[in-house]
Motif scaffolding. Sequence first.
Motif, PDB file in Angstrom:
ATOM      1  N   SER A 125       0.819  -1.219   0.000  1.00  0.00           N
ATOM      2  CA  SER A 125       0.000   0.000   0.000  1.00  0.00           C
ATOM      3  C   SER A 125       0.851   1.267   0.000  1.00  0.00           C
ATOM      4  O   SER A 125       0.313   2.378   0.000  1.00  0.00           O
ATOM      5  CB  SER A 125      -0.941   0.008   1.207  1.00  0.00           C
ATOM      6  N   TYR A 126       2.181   1.088  -0.029  1.00  0.00           N
ATOM      7  CA  TYR A 126       3.090   2.244  -0.067  1.00  0.00           C
ATOM      8  C   TYR A 126       3.979   2.251  -1.307  1.00  0.00           C
ATOM      9  O   TYR A 126       4.401   3.305  -1.764  1.00  0.00           O
ATOM     10  CB  TYR A 126       3.951   2.286   1.203  1.00  0.00           C
ATOM     11  N   GLY A 127       4.296   1.084  -1.834  1.00  0.00           N
ATOM     12  CA  GLY A 127       5.055   1.025  -3.078  1.00  0.00           C
ATOM     13  C   GLY A 127       6.537   1.261  -2.923  1.00  0.00           C
ATOM     14  O   GLY A 127       7.320   0.950  -3.821  1.00  0.00           O
ATOM     15  N   ARG A 128       6.934   1.820  -1.804  1.00  0.00           N
ATOM     16  CA  ARG A 128       8.334   2.113  -1.530  1.00  0.00           C
ATOM     17  C   ARG A 128       8.446   2.406  -0.033  1.00  0.00           C
ATOM     18  O   ARG A 128       7.465   2.385   0.700  1.00  0.00           O
ATOM     19  CB  ARG A 128       8.840   3.322  -2.327  1.00  0.00           C
ATOM     20  N   GLY A 129       9.626   2.681   0.422  1.00  0.00           N
ATOM     21  CA  GLY A 129       9.794   3.054   1.815  1.00  0.00           C
ATOM     22  C   GLY A 129       9.433   4.504   2.063  1.00  0.00           C
ATOM     23  O   GLY A 129       9.325   5.307   1.129  1.00  0.00           O
ATOM     24  N   ILE A 130       9.273   4.844   3.323  1.00  0.00           N
ATOM     25  CA  ILE A 130       8.966   6.227   3.685  1.00  0.00           C
ATOM     26  C   ILE A 130      10.206   7.111   3.607  1.00  0.00           C
ATOM     27  O   ILE A 130      10.155   8.256   3.166  1.00  0.00           O
ATOM     28  CB  ILE A 130       8.360   6.282   5.101  1.00  0.00           C
ATOM     29  N   ASP A 131      11.360   6.562   4.016  1.00  0.00           N
ATOM     30  CA  ASP A 131      12.586   7.357   4.024  1.00  0.00           C
ATOM     31  C   ASP A 131      13.179   7.545   2.641  1.00  0.00           C
ATOM     32  O   ASP A 131      13.674   8.614   2.299  1.00  0.00           O
ATOM     33  CB  ASP A 131      13.640   6.698   4.927  1.00  0.00           C
ATOM     34  N   LEU A 132      13.157   6.463   1.830  1.00  0.00           N
ATOM     35  CA  LEU A 132      13.759   6.495   0.510  1.00  0.00           C
ATOM     36  C   LEU A 132      13.188   5.360  -0.322  1.00  0.00           C
ATOM     37  O   LEU A 132      12.605   4.426   0.220  1.00  0.00           O
ATOM     38  CB  LEU A 132      15.285   6.391   0.603  1.00  0.00           C
ATOM     39  N   LEU A 256      -2.646   7.897  12.446  1.00  0.00           N
ATOM     40  CA  LEU A 256      -3.486   6.943  11.717  1.00  0.00           C
ATOM     41  C   LEU A 256      -3.237   7.106  10.230  1.00  0.00           C
ATOM     42  O   LEU A 256      -3.278   8.235   9.706  1.00  0.00           O
ATOM     43  CB  LEU A 256      -4.960   7.161  12.049  1.00  0.00           C
ATOM     44  N   LYS A 257      -2.993   5.991   9.533  1.00  0.00           N
ATOM     45  CA  LYS A 257      -2.642   6.019   8.123  1.00  0.00           C
ATOM     46  C   LYS A 257      -3.381   4.917   7.373  1.00  0.00           C
ATOM     47  O   LYS A 257      -3.963   4.011   7.984  1.00  0.00           O
ATOM     48  CB  LYS A 257      -1.125   5.851   7.944  1.00  0.00           C
ATOM     49  N   SER A 258      -3.307   4.961   6.009  1.00  0.00           N
ATOM     50  CA  SER A 258      -3.932   3.892   5.217  1.00  0.00           C
ATOM     51  C   SER A 258      -3.403   3.862   3.785  1.00  0.00           C
ATOM     52  O   SER A 258      -4.158   3.675   2.844  1.00  0.00           O
ATOM     53  CB  SER A 258      -5.459   4.044   5.205  1.00  0.00           C
ATOM     54  N   GLY A 259      -2.110   4.036   3.619  1.00  0.00           N
ATOM     55  CA  GLY A 259      -1.535   3.884   2.284  1.00  0.00           C
ATOM     56  C   GLY A 259      -1.253   5.205   1.597  1.00  0.00           C
ATOM     57  O   GLY A 259      -1.794   6.251   1.931  1.00  0.00           O
ATOM     58  N   TRP A 260      -0.402   5.096   0.552  1.00  0.00           N
ATOM     59  CA  TRP A 260       0.212   6.275  -0.048  1.00  0.00           C
ATOM     60  C   TRP A 260      -0.150   6.364  -1.532  1.00  0.00           C
ATOM     61  O   TRP A 260       0.267   5.543  -2.346  1.00  0.00           O
ATOM     62  CB  TRP A 260       1.717   6.162   0.121  1.00  0.00           C
ATOM     63  N   ASP A 261      -0.941   7.369  -1.862  1.00  0.00           N
ATOM     64  CA  ASP A 261      -1.292   7.685  -3.247  1.00  0.00           C
ATOM     65  C   ASP A 261      -1.812   6.466  -4.007  1.00  0.00           C
ATOM     66  O   ASP A 261      -2.644   5.727  -3.494  1.00  0.00           O
ATOM     67  CB  ASP A 261      -0.094   8.326  -3.955  1.00  0.00           C
ATOM     68  N   GLU A 262      -1.332   6.236  -5.236  1.00  0.00           N
ATOM     69  CA  GLU A 262      -1.930   5.200  -6.080  1.00  0.00           C
ATOM     70  C   GLU A 262      -1.803   3.813  -5.466  1.00  0.00           C
ATOM     71  O   GLU A 262      -2.633   2.934  -5.714  1.00  0.00           O
ATOM     72  CB  GLU A 262      -1.308   5.220  -7.482  1.00  0.00           C
ATOM     73  N   GLU A 294      -0.592   9.986   4.740  1.00  0.00           N
ATOM     74  CA  GLU A 294      -0.799   8.809   3.904  1.00  0.00           C
ATOM     75  C   GLU A 294      -2.136   8.188   4.311  1.00  0.00           C
ATOM     76  O   GLU A 294      -2.200   7.410   5.263  1.00  0.00           O
ATOM     77  CB  GLU A 294       0.351   7.810   4.098  1.00  0.00           C
ATOM     78  N   MET A 295      -3.189   8.545   3.587  1.00  0.00           N
ATOM     79  CA  MET A 295      -4.548   8.133   3.966  1.00  0.00           C
ATOM     80  C   MET A 295      -5.359   7.714   2.754  1.00  0.00           C
ATOM     81  O   MET A 295      -6.574   7.834   2.720  1.00  0.00           O
ATOM     82  CB  MET A 295      -5.253   9.282   4.710  1.00  0.00           C
TER      83      MET A 295
END
Length: 448
Positions: A125-132, A256-262, A294-295
């Motif tokens: 649900s993120y496709g990559r890491g948050i830091d890089l 509280l989060k739920s994924g990043w963009d596409e 990231e929601m």
Amino acid sequence: MSGALILVLALTSLITVYAKTHGAGRICDELGRRSLSTRPHSVSIAEFGAVGDGKTLNTLAFQNAVFYLMSFADKGGAQLYVPPGKWLTGSFSLTSHLTLFLENGAVIVASQDPSHWEVVEPLPSYGRGIDLPGKRYKSLISGHMLHDVIITGDNGTIDGQGLVWWDRFNSHSLKYNRPHLVEFISSQDVTISNVTFLNAPCYTVHAIYSSHVYIHKILAHSSPGSPYTIGIVPDSSDNVCIQDSTINMGYDAISLKSGWDEYGISYARPTKNVHIRNVNLQAASGSSISFGSEMSGGISHIMVDNAFMHNSLTGIAFRTTKGRGGYIREIDVSNIDMSRIGTAIVANGSFGSHPDDKFDANALPSVNSIRLSNVSGVNIGVAGELFGIKEAPFSAVVLYNVSLSMSSGSSSGVFWSCSYVCGSSKLVTPEPCPELMRADNGYGRATF
């Protein structure tokens, strides 16, 4: 508009959102009634050759102990007992029907050597890491597709020794994304209680794609200067209770989060039915409680009550931006005390970055049906900054019985700033911006 009409609209909204979030309000009671499982089998980590001297690496001992205890999953489960001592380890995974019990004086100490941490793929649900971009170090203690797992004890400690990771982050020398301290993925019936967490490299507790997670009586602490460290993160998870806990972090205390963009839009798993109560929160450079940014899978039916927020950059923050999609709605925040907060209430429609250039700029988030009531604060810098999105204004924001005493340094006289947001308010001091004093300002009615 008459004061009486505003009061009626505000009270109607409060009653409506309470009814919608009442299910979240039952979560803690339901999960709290679920007693800690009594395991018929128990072994000590010392039985597997572990040495609690703070120097001997015990990763293999933890891995072997968990592997052995897997055989008791269909026999009532088992307990892995950690006696007093300093137990140095790299990352290891738990198993179902297991209790990890830390005795008073027991400290699980995370290795500072990256080679002792497994490297895993990014979350879908993120496709990559948050830091890089790219892979990430696996969390110190993790569980994947588990059921009935408990981390508890007599106030034992899990220390992430995060300083070395914070330095790598600040110096841009990370090879992979920082690990979390504890992470459960696609798991259910998880309990974390009576444990102290120190110095997480990134997040302290990350519950993602999980259900029925009970976090009770924990202390989570990281240095105020630790970069982007977050306490508890319910992420694309449901039926979560966080209560009776103290969380002091460098960035956000609870997010509280739920994924990043596409990636979050495609994964399409919301965070919902979360109850947070009786918590003491500090967030040096972030927010005591945040929603997003990231929601993209959606966040809804959240109840926060009886929280003390102090020494934080912001108190309550709703974050999103164009390209996120998703929604934040049916949020009920009440009985909040604040002290020494930079900005008490924030809603920001231009917050955060994107994982890559594949996001859809036309994926507009929806932010509506937000209730904040019975909020008091002292030494507040700014009462509120609420900036929605022109193409998708934030709507149905209700403030009721909010009393904020501004700090002596708040000399500008501008305590609220608003744009592209509408709502209603009653008994709010200092007086909010006009956008929050109307029933309809062109963006839709303020009632839910």
